[in-house]
Design an enzyme around this catalytic site. Structure first.
Site, PDB file in Angstrom:
ATOM      1  N   SER A 220       0.846  -1.187   0.000  1.00 17.12           N
ATOM      2  CA  SER A 220       0.000   0.000   0.000  1.00 17.12           C
ATOM      3  C   SER A 220       0.885   1.242   0.000  1.00 17.12           C
ATOM      4  CB  SER A 220      -0.906   0.014   1.237  1.00 17.12           C
ATOM      5  OG  SER A 220      -1.787  -1.090   1.229  1.00 17.12           O
ATOM      6  N   GLY A 222      -0.442   4.425  -0.011  1.00 14.24           N
ATOM      7  CA  GLY A 222      -1.305   5.543   0.336  1.00 14.24           C
ATOM      8  C   GLY A 222      -2.002   6.114  -0.879  1.00 14.24           C
ATOM      9  N   ALA A 223      -1.968   7.441  -1.001  1.00 15.06           N
ATOM     10  CA  ALA A 223      -2.637   8.112  -2.114  1.00 15.06           C
ATOM     11  C   ALA A 223      -2.013   7.790  -3.464  1.00 15.06           C
ATOM     12  CB  ALA A 223      -2.622   9.619  -1.877  1.00 15.06           C
ATOM     13  N   GLY A 225      -1.312   4.767  -4.617  1.00 11.57           N
ATOM     14  CA  GLY A 225      -1.813   3.520  -5.191  1.00 11.57           C
ATOM     15  C   GLY A 225      -1.273   2.301  -4.494  1.00 11.57           C
ATOM     16  N   GLY A 251      -6.163   0.243   4.622  1.00 12.43           N
ATOM     17  CA  GLY A 251      -5.289  -0.863   4.225  1.00 12.43           C
ATOM     18  C   GLY A 251      -5.891  -2.215   4.539  1.00 12.43           C
ATOM     19  N   ASP A 252      -6.635  -2.284   5.642  1.00 13.03           N
ATOM     20  CA  ASP A 252      -7.297  -3.537   6.003  1.00 13.03           C
ATOM     21  C   ASP A 252      -8.418  -3.865   5.018  1.00 13.03           C
ATOM     22  OD1 ASP A 252      -5.655  -3.329   8.282  1.00 13.03           O
ATOM     23  OD2 ASP A 252      -7.200  -2.178   9.328  1.00 13.03           O
TER      24      ASP A 252
END
Length: 315
Positions: A220, A222-223, A225, A251-252
């Site tokens: 992951s 974040g913003a 991708g 993320g989960d």
């Protein structure tokens, strides 16, 4: 069916405020209470998507009773492991621009017998699981190699393991070859010992984590991708989000979408991105239902933008 293991669950209270002013009396414009912990959130997202899930977690004290009740209200089967300590309570303060301030308690210390009971409970329910998702921090009383032991036992029984951990527990578990690990950029940087400033850096770090033992890496960013690296190659997925309301549990939700979509390949990555993008548009740690998803907004490609600078570099 997806079985989740959350060694350090929590009762999460989220307050929405116009602005966080330190030292002032703040009036919340909204608040909610949710069962918390990474594995718990995965179960919640899996259940919201209409799939079967079982949450294995140690619970103790009044907060533990509330967590169990909230999960059952969401239609999630719970296999609790009673512990003498009290389940922790966490607080999050969310501002309108998406800024989130979190206060996470340490949680109880598990006795050796309680730690053994947790593993025994996983083993007792693992036979019917398509995936076992082991997620989150380890409470006091569990050694860093606890996840590694759990991965090894699951593999001996023929199970598939998804691991979302960080630091020494992640590194120790990699030696047992988890089927997929889901680090974020910061956790990738910690595991490999070098900073990440571009998507290319993240891809190289994911490759290093595979060399350390992971069979696949779902990263992951974040913003920016998400990355998927497995035996078939490297894939990059992204989706535009107009406004972020809360990133708690995003993320989960991504991991839940990935596993519910089979846990391998670009289609599963697309599901992960869709779930993560939907989660950040919801309040607190609300997990997205199918109606919240926008699959058409998701792009998955093998043309990884190696030179793209990360909005949130990791060290």
């Amino acid at each position: 069916m997806i079985l989740t293991v959350t060694p350090n669950p929590s009762l999460d209270r989220t307050y929405e405020v116009p602005r966080l002013d330190r030292g002032e009396v703040l009036r919340a414009t909204g608040d909610r209470m949710d069962p918390g912990g990474k594995g718990v959130n995965v179960s919640r997202a899996v259940a919201a998507a209409g799939h079967r899930t079982l949450a294995v977690l140690p619970l103790g004290g009044p907060a533990g009773d509330v967590v169990a009740g909230l999960l059952e209200t969401e239609g999630i089967s719970v296999a609790p492991v009673p512990v003498a300590g009290h389940t922790r309570s966490n607080i999050s303060v969310a501002e309108p621009d998406g800024t989130l301030t979190k206060i996470n308690a340490a949680g109880p210390e598990l006795a050796p017998a309680e730690a053994a009971s947790l593993i025994d409970t996983v083993r007792a329910h693992a036979a019917g699981a398509d995936w076992i998702a082991c997620c989150g921090s380890l409470p006091r009383g569990l050694a860093p190699a606890w996840y590694a032991e759990l991965v090894a036992r699951a593999h001996r029984a023929g199970g598939r393991i998804a691991l979302d951990a960080s630091g020494p527990p992640l590194v120790a578990a990699l030696r047992e070859h988890p089927d997929v690990v889901k680090p974020n950029a910061e956790e990738l940087a910690q595991a490999t010992g070098r900073p990440l400033t571009t998507v290319g850096d993240a891809l190289r770090a994911a490759s290093d984590v595979r060399d350390m033992g992971a069979r696949a890496v779902l990263a992951s960013l974040g913003a920016d991708g998400q990355l998927l690296l497995d035996d078939s190659g490297a894939y990059f997925g992204s989706a535009a989000v107009a406004a972020v309301r809360s990133n708690v549990g995003a993320g989960d939700a991504s991991l839940a979408g990935f596993l519910a979509a089979g846990g391998t390949g670009p289609d599963a990555l697309a599901a992960a991105v869709a779930h993560g993008a939907a989660a950040v548009r919801l309040p607190g740690s609300v997990m997205p239902a199918p109606a919240d998803l926008d699959p058409a907004a998701v792009t998955v490609t093998t043309d990884v933008p190696l030179d793209r600078v990360l909005k949130e570099p990791a060290t």
